[in-house]
Design an enzyme around this catalytic site. Structure first.
Site, PDB file in Angstrom:
ATOM      1  N   GLU A 165     114.002  24.689 -33.352  1.00 22.99           N
ATOM      2  CA  GLU A 165     113.671  23.575 -32.980  1.00 22.99           C
ATOM      3  C   GLU A 165     111.920  23.020 -33.999  1.00 22.99           C
ATOM      4  OE1 GLU A 165     113.691  23.983 -28.367  1.00 22.99           O
ATOM      5  OE2 GLU A 165     111.386  24.010 -28.589  1.00 22.99           O
ATOM      6  N   SER A 223     110.455  27.667 -28.511  1.00 22.73           N
ATOM      7  CA  SER A 223     111.542  28.794 -28.582  1.00 22.73           C
ATOM      8  C   SER A 223     111.844  27.951 -29.757  1.00 22.73           C
ATOM      9  CB  SER A 223     112.089  27.784 -28.033  1.00 22.73           C
ATOM     10  OG  SER A 223     111.870  27.871 -27.077  1.00 22.73           O
ATOM     11  N   ARG A 254     114.966  18.161 -26.906  1.00 28.20           N
ATOM     12  CA  ARG A 254     113.812  18.398 -27.783  1.00 28.20           C
ATOM     13  C   ARG A 254     113.593  17.650 -29.095  1.00 28.20           C
ATOM     14  NH1 ARG A 254     113.773  20.686 -23.610  1.00 28.20           N
ATOM     15  NH2 ARG A 254     113.728  23.251 -23.453  1.00 28.20           N
TER      16      ARG A 254
HETATM   17  P1  NAP Z   1     116.188  31.172 -18.982  1.00 32.83           P
HETATM   18  O1  NAP Z   1     115.690  30.835 -17.441  1.00 32.83           O
HETATM   19  O2  NAP Z   1     116.518  32.914 -19.385  1.00 32.83           O
HETATM   20  O3  NAP Z   1     117.683  30.045 -19.331  1.00 32.83           O
HETATM   21  C1  NAP Z   1     117.888  30.455 -20.507  1.00 32.83           C
HETATM   22  C2  NAP Z   1     118.245  28.872 -21.152  1.00 32.83           C
HETATM   23  O4  NAP Z   1     119.661  28.133 -20.226  1.00 32.83           O
HETATM   24  C3  NAP Z   1     117.168  27.902 -20.549  1.00 32.83           C
HETATM   25  O5  NAP Z   1     116.632  27.849 -21.896  1.00 32.83           O
HETATM   26  C4  NAP Z   1     118.211  26.725 -19.694  1.00 32.83           C
HETATM   27  O6  NAP Z   1     118.326  25.723 -20.762  1.00 32.83           O
HETATM   28  C5  NAP Z   1     119.229  27.307 -19.920  1.00 32.83           C
HETATM   29  N1  NAP Z   1     118.830  26.961 -18.640  1.00 32.83           N
HETATM   30  C6  NAP Z   1     118.959  28.153 -17.566  1.00 32.83           C
HETATM   31  N2  NAP Z   1     119.074  27.997 -16.314  1.00 32.83           N
HETATM   32  C7  NAP Z   1     119.865  26.273 -16.195  1.00 32.83           C
HETATM   33  C8  NAP Z   1     119.390  25.320 -15.545  1.00 32.83           C
HETATM   34  N3  NAP Z   1     119.513  25.022 -13.707  1.00 32.83           N
HETATM   35  N4  NAP Z   1     120.066  23.788 -15.876  1.00 32.83           N
HETATM   36  C9  NAP Z   1     119.864  24.163 -16.666  1.00 32.83           C
HETATM   37  N5  NAP Z   1     119.834  25.130 -18.003  1.00 32.83           N
HETATM   38  C10 NAP Z   1     119.659  25.952 -17.703  1.00 32.83           C
HETATM   39  O7  NAP Z   1     115.149  30.036 -19.849  1.00 32.83           O
HETATM   40  P2  NAP Z   1     113.688  30.793 -20.379  1.00 32.83           P
HETATM   41  O8  NAP Z   1     114.253  30.825 -21.448  1.00 32.83           O
HETATM   42  O9  NAP Z   1     113.049  31.265 -19.576  1.00 32.83           O
HETATM   43  O10 NAP Z   1     113.025  29.935 -20.564  1.00 32.83           O
HETATM   44  C11 NAP Z   1     112.859  28.458 -18.929  1.00 32.83           C
HETATM   45  C12 NAP Z   1     112.420  27.193 -19.667  1.00 32.83           C
HETATM   46  O11 NAP Z   1     111.767  27.112 -20.257  1.00 32.83           O
HETATM   47  C13 NAP Z   1     113.439  26.419 -20.406  1.00 32.83           C
HETATM   48  O12 NAP Z   1     113.313  25.266 -19.185  1.00 32.83           O
HETATM   49  C14 NAP Z   1     113.094  26.478 -21.666  1.00 32.83           C
HETATM   50  O13 NAP Z   1     113.748  25.047 -22.129  1.00 32.83           O
HETATM   51  C15 NAP Z   1     111.879  26.272 -21.626  1.00 32.83           C
HETATM   52  N6  NAP Z   1     111.070  26.548 -22.644  1.00 32.83           N
HETATM   53  C16 NAP Z   1     110.774  26.067 -23.821  1.00 32.83           C
HETATM   54  C17 NAP Z   1     109.532  26.782 -24.994  1.00 32.83           C
HETATM   55  C18 NAP Z   1     109.892  25.783 -26.202  1.00 32.83           C
HETATM   56  O14 NAP Z   1     109.474  26.088 -26.689  1.00 32.83           O
HETATM   57  N7  NAP Z   1     110.163  24.078 -25.824  1.00 32.83           N
HETATM   58  C19 NAP Z   1     109.577  27.856 -24.870  1.00 32.83           C
HETATM   59  C20 NAP Z   1     110.382  28.352 -23.217  1.00 32.83           C
HETATM   60  C21 NAP Z   1     110.472  28.017 -22.795  1.00 32.83           C
HETATM   61  P3  NAP Z   1     116.706  24.518 -21.424  1.00 32.83           P
HETATM   62  O15 NAP Z   1     115.966  25.135 -22.586  1.00 32.83           O
HETATM   63  O16 NAP Z   1     117.569  23.233 -21.761  1.00 32.83           O
HETATM   64  O17 NAP Z   1     115.424  24.281 -20.473  1.00 32.83           O
END
Ligand code: NAP
Length: 339
Positions: A335, A239, A165
């Site tokens: 972020e 996020s 990020r």
């Molecule tokens: P989630 O599936 O509930 O998981 C929570 C966190 O754990 C995520 O943020 C993800 O990190 C990490 N994670 C889960 N599974 C993983 C794996 N197999 N290997 C490595 N790391 C893992 O997450 P969520 O909140 O629903 O979000 C799903 C994805 O959408 C994530 O990748 C998240 O980053 C992305 N997202 C981004 C934004 C943004 O504003 N940038 C907003 C919402 C969601 P990572 O974040 O590093 O992937």
């Protein structure tokens, strides 16, 4: 020089829906208009702010200089290689529009990044990522106006300093470059990544073991719609905190007290924690402060309940940071870019 507007409300130009005014404002639809706007700001001594979709920033004050809203358009296939399609998109294109365009054309690789708000030009700033795919993994290069030299330069991946990020555009080179176009290298014949639990569960439910890119895109869209508040309904910037990295022994110590704490081992030995889990576990989901609140469905997202001012969002963010520090000894870093 594109038409210069004065004293413009930025409320509809940031997905948080925060009221803030720009002293001067221009739409930039071409490289020539970007150059003219940058020259004018330099000549008058105005600070500059480049806005894409305004989806990853928090406006904390009225902006005293020139806001440049990127509105250049265009998506084109520029090269077909044996192993990849190289696609170039203008900074002002919507990111999700680009994802759909590429999938419709049969160029796969962006499916996990579906529905991320914002523009193509903003994507490199924070090296957008979701469901195990980060921009840097498909990034070829970008063209940008270097405001220090006035030249349009091409920056390859190594020059952009991508990290989790993060990039040079948020750090050492903040305000130096105006990103004009981004080129992506979309691999041919690479199966989509479905390692994340939500995606695995989605396809297990459907009984599909090897989904195609369009099916993954549809799943990501559905999962995101269910979990993430729609900025059109409750203003937000996705996020609000990055997932913190901690040392392996710190993770082991936390696990003693919190056996359910998720952690993801990183190359180099650190462990990535899920910031959303920490915030949820500390009981913040749904809590409010002034016009700001922690989303009911996703603890990592702070929302505008209507009429929030930046001070509400910042106070809520600081209260969460202090609580997470006290409970877990973990530092949460915002972020979005604070302006
Ligand atoms: P989630 O599936 O509930 O998981 C929570 C966190 O754990 C995520 O943020 C993800 O990190 C990490 N994670 C889960 N599974 C993983 C794996 N197999 N290997 C490595 N790391 C893992 O997450 P969520 O909140 O629903 O979000 C799903 C994805 O959408 C994530 O990748 C998240 O980053 C992305 N997202 C981004 C934004 C943004 O504003 N940038 C907003 C919402 C969601 P990572 O974040 O590093 O992937």
């Amino acid at each position: 020089m594109p038409t210069l507007h004065e004293n413009v409300s930025l409320k509809s130009f940031n997905t948080f829906g925060i009221e803030s005014r720009a002293r001067y404002f221009v739409q930039c639809a071409s490289t020539a208009e970007v150059t003219a706007a940058v020259d004018q700001a330099a000549g008058r001594g105005w600070p500059r702010l480049v806005l894409g979709g305004g989806s990853n920033l928090l406006l904390t004050r009225d902006f005293p200089g020139l806001v440049m809203h990127m509105s250049n358009r265009g998506i084109a296939l520029v090269e077909t290689r044996a192993d990849a399609f190289v696609v170039r998109a203008a900074a002002g294109e919507s990111w999700h529009g680009l994802v759909l365009h590429t999938l419709d054309a049969g160029w796969n690789g962006l499916e996990n990044l579906a529905l991320i708000p914002g523009t193509v030009g903003a994507a490199p700033l924070q090296n957008i990522g979701a469901y195990g795919v980060e921009l840097e993994s498909v990034f070829e290069s970008l063209d940008a106006l270097d405001t220090q030299t006035g030249a349009v330069v091409t920056l390859k991946r190594e020059a952009c300093g991508f990290a989790y990020r993060d990039s040079i555009f948020k750090g050492v080179a903040r305000d130096r470059y105006v990103i004009l176009e981004v080129s992506l290298r979309l691999p041919r014949n690479k199966p989509p990544a479905i390692d994340y639990a939500d995606l695995r569960a989605w396809f297990a439910r459907l009984g599909v073991s090897q989904p195609g890119a369009r099916e993954v895109c549809a799943a990501v869209v559905a999962i995101r719609r269910a979990k993430l508040p729609d900025p059109a309904v409750a203003g937000n910037a996705g996020s609000f905190f990055k997932n913190p990295l901690v040392a392996a022994d710190k993770f082991a110590a936390l696990k003693v007290f919190y056996p359910d704490l998720p952690g993801y081992a990183q190359p180099g030995g650190a462990v990535k924690l899920a910031a959303g889990w920490l915030i949820d576990h500390a009981g913040w989901k749904g809590r409010t402060l002034g016009g700001a609140a922690v989303s009911q469905t996703q603890a990592l997202v702070l929302v505008n309940r209507g009429g929030a001012v930046a001070a509400d969002v910042l106070a809520l963010a600081q209260a969460i940071q202090a609580d997470i520090r006290a409970r877990f000894g973990v530092e949460l870093i915002p972020e979005p870019v604070l302006v």
